[in-house]
Motif scaffolding. Structure first.
Motif, PDB file in Angstrom:
ATOM      1  N   GLN A 120       0.833  -1.204   0.000  1.00 34.94           N
ATOM      2  CA  GLN A 120       0.000   0.000   0.000  1.00 34.94           C
ATOM      3  C   GLN A 120       0.867   1.254   0.000  1.00 34.94           C
ATOM      4  N   ARG A 121       1.902   1.245   0.800  1.00 35.71           N
ATOM      5  CA  ARG A 121       2.790   2.409   0.873  1.00 35.71           C
ATOM      6  C   ARG A 121       3.460   2.664  -0.472  1.00 35.71           C
ATOM      7  N   GLU A 122       3.857   1.594  -1.159  1.00 35.37           N
ATOM      8  CA  GLU A 122       4.469   1.749  -2.478  1.00 35.37           C
ATOM      9  C   GLU A 122       3.505   2.394  -3.459  1.00 35.37           C
ATOM     10  N   GLN A 123       2.234   1.992  -3.388  1.00 37.24           N
ATOM     11  CA  GLN A 123       1.262   2.586  -4.306  1.00 37.24           C
ATOM     12  C   GLN A 123       1.004   4.052  -3.981  1.00 37.24           C
ATOM     13  N   LEU A 124       0.971   4.378  -2.699  1.00 40.40           N
ATOM     14  CA  LEU A 124       0.693   5.760  -2.311  1.00 40.40           C
ATOM     15  C   LEU A 124       1.835   6.701  -2.688  1.00 40.40           C
ATOM     16  N   VAL A 125       3.079   6.223  -2.580  1.00 42.89           N
ATOM     17  CA  VAL A 125       4.224   7.073  -2.941  1.00 42.89           C
ATOM     18  C   VAL A 125       4.535   6.986  -4.429  1.00 42.89           C
ATOM     19  N   GLY A 126       3.960   5.987  -5.122  1.00 42.32           N
ATOM     20  CA  GLY A 126       4.125   5.887  -6.562  1.00 42.32           C
ATOM     21  C   GLY A 126       5.344   5.127  -7.035  1.00 42.32           C
ATOM     22  N   LYS A 127       6.041   4.450  -6.130  1.00 37.23           N
ATOM     23  CA  LYS A 127       7.212   3.675  -6.547  1.00 37.23           C
ATOM     24  C   LYS A 127       7.526   2.612  -5.505  1.00 37.23           C
ATOM     25  N   ASN A 128       8.190   1.546  -5.969  1.00 35.99           N
ATOM     26  CA  ASN A 128       8.605   0.486  -5.063  1.00 35.99           C
ATOM     27  C   ASN A 128      10.085   0.634  -4.724  1.00 35.99           C
ATOM     28  N   ARG A 129      10.664  -0.405  -4.125  1.00 33.49           N
ATOM     29  CA  ARG A 129      12.067  -0.314  -3.716  1.00 33.49           C
ATOM     30  C   ARG A 129      13.014  -0.163  -4.901  1.00 33.49           C
ATOM     31  N   LYS A 130      12.588  -0.645  -6.068  1.00 35.45           N
ATOM     32  CA  LYS A 130      13.421  -0.521  -7.267  1.00 35.45           C
ATOM     33  C   LYS A 130      13.271   0.840  -7.943  1.00 35.45           C
TER      34      LYS A 130
END
Length: 207
Positions: A120-130
């Motif tokens: 969820q956090r990745e979607q909210l910030v618009g990017k994943n760890r990569k």
């Protein structure tokens, strides 16, 4: 639900009944104790014991709570414990993630497992760890669900949810009382109904 009590010759004065889930004969007091133990939660913040049912100061340990987990949603146990309208769901008091429905050791925000929270956090910030945009998780949006419990209407709202099942699981897990879900009408329908009501009022004034 009718309960048939009886006494044993070797234990006069003590009333027993047949518990089918346990396949054993137990006393009402033991049933009461097992239901309370099954409804115990460990406080994740302070590590202290607390009762999941309002108004109870249960004395069961965490080990006893795990042994009595099958008694958590038993209506007969709730009756022997003197609790009215207890939530019979087996999800009550567990650490099941509302979104993926998997058990976990702790819930982030008392709602999601660590994995679902990170996605969820990745979607909210618009990017994943990569550093790339996440594509696997469906869009999250604000949803609400209404239900009746203890004679009152409650509404649970989740700002970022995947579907209505997420809210249903959360209510079944967190609500202490038996509940009945209330159908939620779409916002567009409510807006149209309000508009029609305004038109009817205007027509009456014109008459």
């Amino acid at each position: 639900m009718t309960i048939e009590y009886y006494e044993m010759d070797l234990m006069p004065g003590r009333k027993f009944f047949r518990c089918e889930p346990l396949r054993a004969s137990i006393t009402a007091e033991e049933c009461d104790r097992r239901w309370r133990a099954g409804n115990m939660l460990l406080s994740q913040a302070a590590g202290a014991r607390k009762s999941f049912v309002d108004g109870f100061d249960a004395d069961a340990s965490s080990d006893a709570s795990m042994r009595c987990v099958t008694c958590r949603g038993c209506p007969i146990g709730a009756r022997h414990a003197g609790v009215q309208d207890a939530n019979p769901s087996q999800l009550k008091g567990t650490t099941v993630c509302s979104r993926c429905h998997q058990g976990c050791t702790r819930l982030i925000g008392k709602h999601l497992c660590i994995s679902c929270y990170n996605r969820q956090r990745e979607q909210l910030v618009g990017k994943n760890r990569k550093g790339t945009a996440p594509v696997k998780l469906e869009p999250l949006r604000r949803r609400s669900i209404s239900y009746l419990a203890a004679g009152q209407l409650h509404t649970k709202t989740v700002e970022h949810s995947l579907d209505m099942n997420e809210l249903i699981v959360a209510v079944l897990r967190d609500e202490t009382h038996a509940m009945k879900f209330v159908p939620t009408l779409p916002a567009k329908f409510l807006a149209l109904r309000a508009l029609d009501g305004a038109r009817l009022s205007t027509d009456k004034l014109g008459d």
